[in-house]
Design an enzyme around this catalytic site. Structure first.
Site, PDB file in Angstrom:
ATOM      1  N   TYR A 122       1.902   0.325 -32.416  1.00 21.15           N
ATOM      2  CA  TYR A 122       1.889  -0.141 -31.021  1.00 21.15           C
ATOM      3  C   TYR A 122       2.579  -1.504 -30.895  1.00 21.15           C
ATOM      4  N   ARG A 162     -11.843  -1.163 -17.364  1.00 21.36           N
ATOM      5  CA  ARG A 162     -11.261  -1.045 -18.695  1.00 21.36           C
ATOM      6  C   ARG A 162     -11.522   0.363 -19.255  1.00 21.36           C
ATOM      7  N   ARG A 168       1.474  10.444 -14.034  1.00 19.99           N
ATOM      8  CA  ARG A 168       1.776  11.608 -14.882  1.00 19.99           C
ATOM      9  C   ARG A 168       1.043  12.819 -14.348  1.00 19.99           C
ATOM     10  N   GLU A 207      -5.594  -4.952 -39.647  1.00 22.05           N
ATOM     11  CA  GLU A 207      -6.346  -5.543 -38.526  1.00 22.05           C
ATOM     12  C   GLU A 207      -5.663  -6.832 -38.053  1.00 22.05           C
ATOM     13  N   SER A 253       2.552  -8.074 -25.185  1.00 24.80           N
ATOM     14  CA  SER A 253       1.160  -8.174 -25.634  1.00 24.80           C
ATOM     15  C   SER A 253       0.969  -9.207 -26.743  1.00 24.80           C
ATOM     16  N   GLU A 291      -0.794  -8.712 -29.136  1.00 20.68           N
ATOM     17  CA  GLU A 291      -0.803  -7.959 -30.408  1.00 20.68           C
ATOM     18  C   GLU A 291       0.477  -8.221 -31.209  1.00 20.68           C
ATOM     19  N   GLY A 346     -16.591  -0.662 -35.279  1.00 18.79           N
ATOM     20  CA  GLY A 346     -15.857  -0.991 -36.498  1.00 18.79           C
ATOM     21  C   GLY A 346     -16.040  -2.460 -36.868  1.00 18.79           C
ATOM     22  N   GLY A 351       2.386   2.994 -14.931  1.00 19.36           N
ATOM     23  CA  GLY A 351       1.018   2.714 -15.406  1.00 19.36           C
ATOM     24  C   GLY A 351       0.065   2.363 -14.278  1.00 19.36           C
ATOM     25  N   LYS A 371       5.989  -2.830 -29.043  1.00 21.74           N
ATOM     26  CA  LYS A 371       5.970  -3.891 -28.016  1.00 21.74           C
ATOM     27  C   LYS A 371       6.992  -4.994 -28.360  1.00 21.74           C
ATOM     28  N   THR A 384      -2.069   4.091 -12.744  1.00 25.09           N
ATOM     29  CA  THR A 384      -3.416   4.671 -12.856  1.00 25.09           C
ATOM     30  C   THR A 384      -4.265   3.977 -13.935  1.00 25.09           C
TER      31      THR A 384
HETATM   32  P1  NAP Z   1      -4.243   1.453 -19.765  1.00 24.49           P
HETATM   33  O1  NAP Z   1      -5.489   1.281 -18.948  1.00 24.49           O
HETATM   34  O2  NAP Z   1      -4.303   2.175 -21.044  1.00 24.49           O
HETATM   35  O3  NAP Z   1      -3.167   2.162 -18.799  1.00 24.49           O
HETATM   36  C1  NAP Z   1      -1.979   2.690 -19.313  1.00 24.49           C
HETATM   37  C2  NAP Z   1      -1.215   3.342 -18.177  1.00 24.49           C
HETATM   38  O4  NAP Z   1       0.006   3.888 -18.716  1.00 24.49           O
HETATM   39  C3  NAP Z   1      -1.945   4.523 -17.520  1.00 24.49           C
HETATM   40  O5  NAP Z   1      -1.633   4.537 -16.142  1.00 24.49           O
HETATM   41  C4  NAP Z   1      -1.318   5.731 -18.209  1.00 24.49           C
HETATM   42  O6  NAP Z   1      -1.371   6.916 -17.430  1.00 24.49           O
HETATM   43  C5  NAP Z   1       0.129   5.247 -18.300  1.00 24.49           C
HETATM   44  N1  NAP Z   1       0.928   5.975 -19.268  1.00 24.49           N
HETATM   45  C6  NAP Z   1       0.630   6.275 -20.553  1.00 24.49           C
HETATM   46  N2  NAP Z   1       1.636   6.967 -21.127  1.00 24.49           N
HETATM   47  C7  NAP Z   1       2.585   7.111 -20.174  1.00 24.49           C
HETATM   48  C8  NAP Z   1       3.846   7.753 -20.127  1.00 24.49           C
HETATM   49  N3  NAP Z   1       4.336   8.385 -21.196  1.00 24.49           N
HETATM   50  N4  NAP Z   1       4.557   7.714 -18.983  1.00 24.49           N
HETATM   51  C9  NAP Z   1       4.065   7.083 -17.887  1.00 24.49           C
HETATM   52  N5  NAP Z   1       2.872   6.458 -17.859  1.00 24.49           N
HETATM   53  C10 NAP Z   1       2.151   6.481 -18.993  1.00 24.49           C
HETATM   54  O7  NAP Z   1      -3.583   0.030 -20.082  1.00 24.49           O
HETATM   55  P2  NAP Z   1      -3.840  -1.393 -19.392  1.00 24.49           P
HETATM   56  O8  NAP Z   1      -4.949  -2.083 -20.085  1.00 24.49           O
HETATM   57  O9  NAP Z   1      -3.868  -1.248 -17.928  1.00 24.49           O
HETATM   58  O10 NAP Z   1      -2.517  -2.167 -19.832  1.00 24.49           O
HETATM   59  C11 NAP Z   1      -1.342  -2.149 -19.018  1.00 24.49           C
HETATM   60  C12 NAP Z   1      -0.147  -2.560 -19.867  1.00 24.49           C
HETATM   61  O11 NAP Z   1      -0.337  -3.872 -20.374  1.00 24.49           O
HETATM   62  C13 NAP Z   1       0.105  -1.668 -21.077  1.00 24.49           C
HETATM   63  O12 NAP Z   1       1.503  -1.620 -21.276  1.00 24.49           O
HETATM   64  C14 NAP Z   1      -0.534  -2.421 -22.217  1.00 24.49           C
HETATM   65  O13 NAP Z   1       0.074  -2.077 -23.436  1.00 24.49           O
HETATM   66  C15 NAP Z   1      -0.258  -3.858 -21.800  1.00 24.49           C
HETATM   67  N6  NAP Z   1      -1.199  -4.861 -22.256  1.00 24.49           N
HETATM   68  C16 NAP Z   1      -2.539  -4.702 -22.016  1.00 24.49           C
HETATM   69  C17 NAP Z   1      -3.420  -5.693 -22.414  1.00 24.49           C
HETATM   70  C18 NAP Z   1      -4.896  -5.556 -22.148  1.00 24.49           C
HETATM   71  O14 NAP Z   1      -5.658  -6.309 -22.767  1.00 24.49           O
HETATM   72  N7  NAP Z   1      -5.327  -4.699 -21.237  1.00 24.49           N
HETATM   73  C19 NAP Z   1      -2.935  -6.859 -23.046  1.00 24.49           C
HETATM   74  C20 NAP Z   1      -1.567  -6.983 -23.249  1.00 24.49           C
HETATM   75  C21 NAP Z   1      -0.707  -5.997 -22.827  1.00 24.49           C
HETATM   76  P3  NAP Z   1      -2.677   7.897 -17.462  1.00 24.49           P
HETATM   77  O15 NAP Z   1      -3.685   7.250 -16.548  1.00 24.49           O
HETATM   78  O16 NAP Z   1      -2.139   9.173 -16.942  1.00 24.49           O
HETATM   79  O17 NAP Z   1      -3.151   7.943 -18.888  1.00 24.49           O
HETATM   80  O1  G4F Z   2     -10.628  -3.464 -27.697  1.00 16.35           O
HETATM   81  P1  G4F Z   2      -9.627  -3.203 -28.747  1.00 16.35           P
HETATM   82  O2  G4F Z   2      -9.327  -1.786 -29.061  1.00 16.35           O
HETATM   83  O3  G4F Z   2      -8.325  -4.009 -28.323  1.00 16.35           O
HETATM   84  P2  G4F Z   2      -7.032  -4.499 -29.149  1.00 16.35           P
HETATM   85  O4  G4F Z   2      -6.824  -3.724 -30.376  1.00 16.35           O
HETATM   86  O5  G4F Z   2      -7.138  -5.978 -29.281  1.00 16.35           O
HETATM   87  O6  G4F Z   2      -5.855  -4.120 -28.138  1.00 16.35           O
HETATM   88  C1  G4F Z   2      -5.981  -4.385 -26.740  1.00 16.35           C
HETATM   89  O7  G4F Z   2      -5.492  -5.674 -26.465  1.00 16.35           O
HETATM   90  C2  G4F Z   2      -4.090  -5.859 -26.750  1.00 16.35           C
HETATM   91  C3  G4F Z   2      -3.747  -7.316 -26.415  1.00 16.35           C
HETATM   92  O8  G4F Z   2      -3.954  -8.113 -27.564  1.00 16.35           O
HETATM   93  C4  G4F Z   2      -3.296  -4.892 -25.907  1.00 16.35           C
HETATM   94  F1  G4F Z   2      -1.956  -5.077 -26.116  1.00 16.35           F
HETATM   95  C5  G4F Z   2      -3.692  -3.474 -26.250  1.00 16.35           C
HETATM   96  O9  G4F Z   2      -2.985  -2.573 -25.390  1.00 16.35           O
HETATM   97  C6  G4F Z   2      -5.186  -3.300 -25.999  1.00 16.35           C
HETATM   98  O10 G4F Z   2      -5.425  -3.418 -24.616  1.00 16.35           O
HETATM   99  O11 G4F Z   2     -10.093  -3.900 -30.104  1.00 16.35           O
HETATM  100  C7  G4F Z   2     -10.412  -5.260 -30.184  1.00 16.35           C
HETATM  101  C8  G4F Z   2     -11.024  -5.557 -31.548  1.00 16.35           C
HETATM  102  C9  G4F Z   2     -10.191  -5.023 -32.710  1.00 16.35           C
HETATM  103  O12 G4F Z   2     -10.068  -6.023 -33.688  1.00 16.35           O
HETATM  104  C10 G4F Z   2     -10.984  -3.855 -33.238  1.00 16.35           C
HETATM  105  O13 G4F Z   2     -10.835  -3.617 -34.644  1.00 16.35           O
HETATM  106  O14 G4F Z   2     -12.288  -4.908 -31.637  1.00 16.35           O
HETATM  107  C11 G4F Z   2     -12.401  -4.303 -32.909  1.00 16.35           C
HETATM  108  N1  G4F Z   2     -13.354  -3.191 -32.823  1.00 16.35           N
HETATM  109  C12 G4F Z   2     -14.520  -3.120 -33.516  1.00 16.35           C
HETATM  110  N2  G4F Z   2     -15.128  -1.959 -33.263  1.00 16.35           N
HETATM  111  C13 G4F Z   2     -13.204  -2.056 -32.134  1.00 16.35           C
HETATM  112  C14 G4F Z   2     -14.319  -1.273 -32.396  1.00 16.35           C
HETATM  113  N3  G4F Z   2     -12.221  -1.641 -31.282  1.00 16.35           N
HETATM  114  C15 G4F Z   2     -12.379  -0.431 -30.689  1.00 16.35           C
HETATM  115  N4  G4F Z   2     -11.441  -0.010 -29.818  1.00 16.35           N
HETATM  116  N5  G4F Z   2     -13.451   0.381 -30.953  1.00 16.35           N
HETATM  117  C16 G4F Z   2     -14.457   0.011 -31.805  1.00 16.35           C
HETATM  118  O15 G4F Z   2     -15.414   0.744 -32.019  1.00 16.35           O
END
Ligand code: NAP
Ligand code: G4F
Length: 330
Positions: free
Chosen positions: A150, A185, A34, A282, A126, A128, A212, A9, A154, A11
């Protein structure tokens, strides 16, 4: 001796910040990327030519390749950040999401478990997983109640990491990270979708923003602050699981107030609700208690909610200005 880290991950948002941190600490960083028909390395462009950064093709669903990478590289630390990480998308693509998130983690664990010198392993767990929350705030002992394909995946990956720790003496840690955001992001997550649209509205490039559920509440931190906690987990004497969060929760509405407020705009004039963005189930409220990480890792977040919103708004206003200039010259 130079330490080697393997990062899936790389990238993504978090992978890019983690790679920066590890390079600054002198690591050799091996990132799994990838194959894509277009460039997917935008977030690591600024470190792309660092001789200590090595990119290797691979996919979390390809167990053979992961095993090969681990055998060739012999990393000291493995950070599993790769995932189909979009919750809403996971309802449309549950099988693929489980393949990358759940099986991807297991594939990596299997790749390292028979090594004589097993690398330390970090799993990107996460908040989540708390889903329909059983207590507030949520901490390491709070039971999980996942509400999406998802988060179910996890939970599987979380328990496999614990299971490999208990069964095979593997130094495996789960970082249970609450939402963290940044100018890097992905543009379909709600914070970035809002800051990107606000900048474009300010520059006259867009006039509506479709969202939403505005009542959902999240514990939003800055991704740049959270990578340090991940690294610290793997530097401890014992492996363990940690919640990483700010301890504050805010609604999507409040985020809109902050962002549009920074630009002297009234979001009510531009935002419309599109049911497409509602989820079949939700997660209404997330609020983390990171007392353990603060005590054991000596980690704390540095960026406030207001500062995060301002940082993202300013960065996306700059992008919108560039876009406006390009448009004017077309
Ligand atoms: P992100 O921006 O969506 O990045 C996901 C990464 O995973 C990208 O590099 C993507 O590659 C790669 N990927 C997707 N499918 C893959 C596969 N099949 N094989 C290899 N690589 C793959 O996510 P992020 O926000 O940086 O989050 C990083 C990790 O923390 C994730 O596991 C996410 O679920 C977890 N997490 C995130 C948050 C948050 O709030 N950001 C919170 C809790 C946990 P491409 O660039 O090619 O698409
Ligand atoms: O930004 P979101 O899509 O993040 P969500 O669902 O909380 O998930 C992110 O955080 C998780 C950690 O708790 C990670 F594990 C996961 O990989 C990801 O990074 O949505 C946040 C909230 C949701 O309740 C959603 O229903 O925002 C609400 N929302 C309202 N309008 C929307 C929108 N979300 C998105 N993506 N797009 C909308 O238009």
């Amino acid at each position: 001796m130079t330490k080697k880290a393997l990062v899936s991950g790389i990238t993504g948002q978090d992978g890019s910040y983690l790679a920066e941190l590890l390079l600054s600490k002198g690591y050799e960083v091996y990132g799994i990327i990838r194959r894509s028909s277009s460039f997917n390395t935008k977030r690591i462009e600024h470190i792309y030519h660092d001789p200590k950064l090595k990119l290797e093709y691979g996919d979390l669903t390809d167990a053979t390749r992961l095993r090969e990478l681990v055998l060739d590289i012999k990393p000291d630390e493995v950070y599993n950040l790769g995932a189909q990480s979009h919750v809403r998308v996971s309802f449309d693509e549950p099988v693929y999401t489980v393949d990358t998130v759940a099986m991807g983690c297991l594939n990596l664990l299997e790749a390292i478990r028979r090594l004589d010198n097993k690398p330390r392993f970090y799993q990107a767990s996460s908040s989540e997983m708390y889903g329909l929350v059983q207590e507030t705030p949520q901490k390491e002992t709070t039971p999980f109640h996942p509400r999406s394909p998802y988060s179910c995946a996890k939970v599987f990956a979380f328990w496999q990491t614990v299971n490999y720790r208990e069964s095979y003496d593997l130094f495996g840690c789960n970082g249970i990270l609450f939402n963290h955001e940044s100018p890097r992001r992905g543009e379909t997550f709600v914070t970035r979708k809002i800051t990107r649209a606000a900048g474009r509205i300010k520059m006259g490039l867009q006039d509506k923003l479709y969202l939403g559920n505005l009542d959902a509440k999240r514990d939003w931190g800055f991704a740049g602050d959270y990578v340090e906690a991940r690294w610290l987990m793997l530097q401890q004497d014992k492996p363990d699981d940690y919640v990483v969060a700010t301890g504050e929760t805010h609604s999507v509405r409040e985020f809109l107030d902050e962002v549009f407020g920074c630009l002297d705009l009234d979001w009510h004039k531009y935002v419309e609700i599109d049911p497409r963005y509602f989820r079949p189930a939700e997660v209404d409220l997330l609020l983390g208690d990171s007392t353990k990480a603060r005590k054991v890792l000596n980690w704390e977040p540095k960026t406030t909610f207001k500062a995060l919103a301002k940082m993202m708004t300013e960065a996306d206003l700059e992008l919108a200005k560039d876009e406006a200039v390009l448009k004017a010259h077309r």
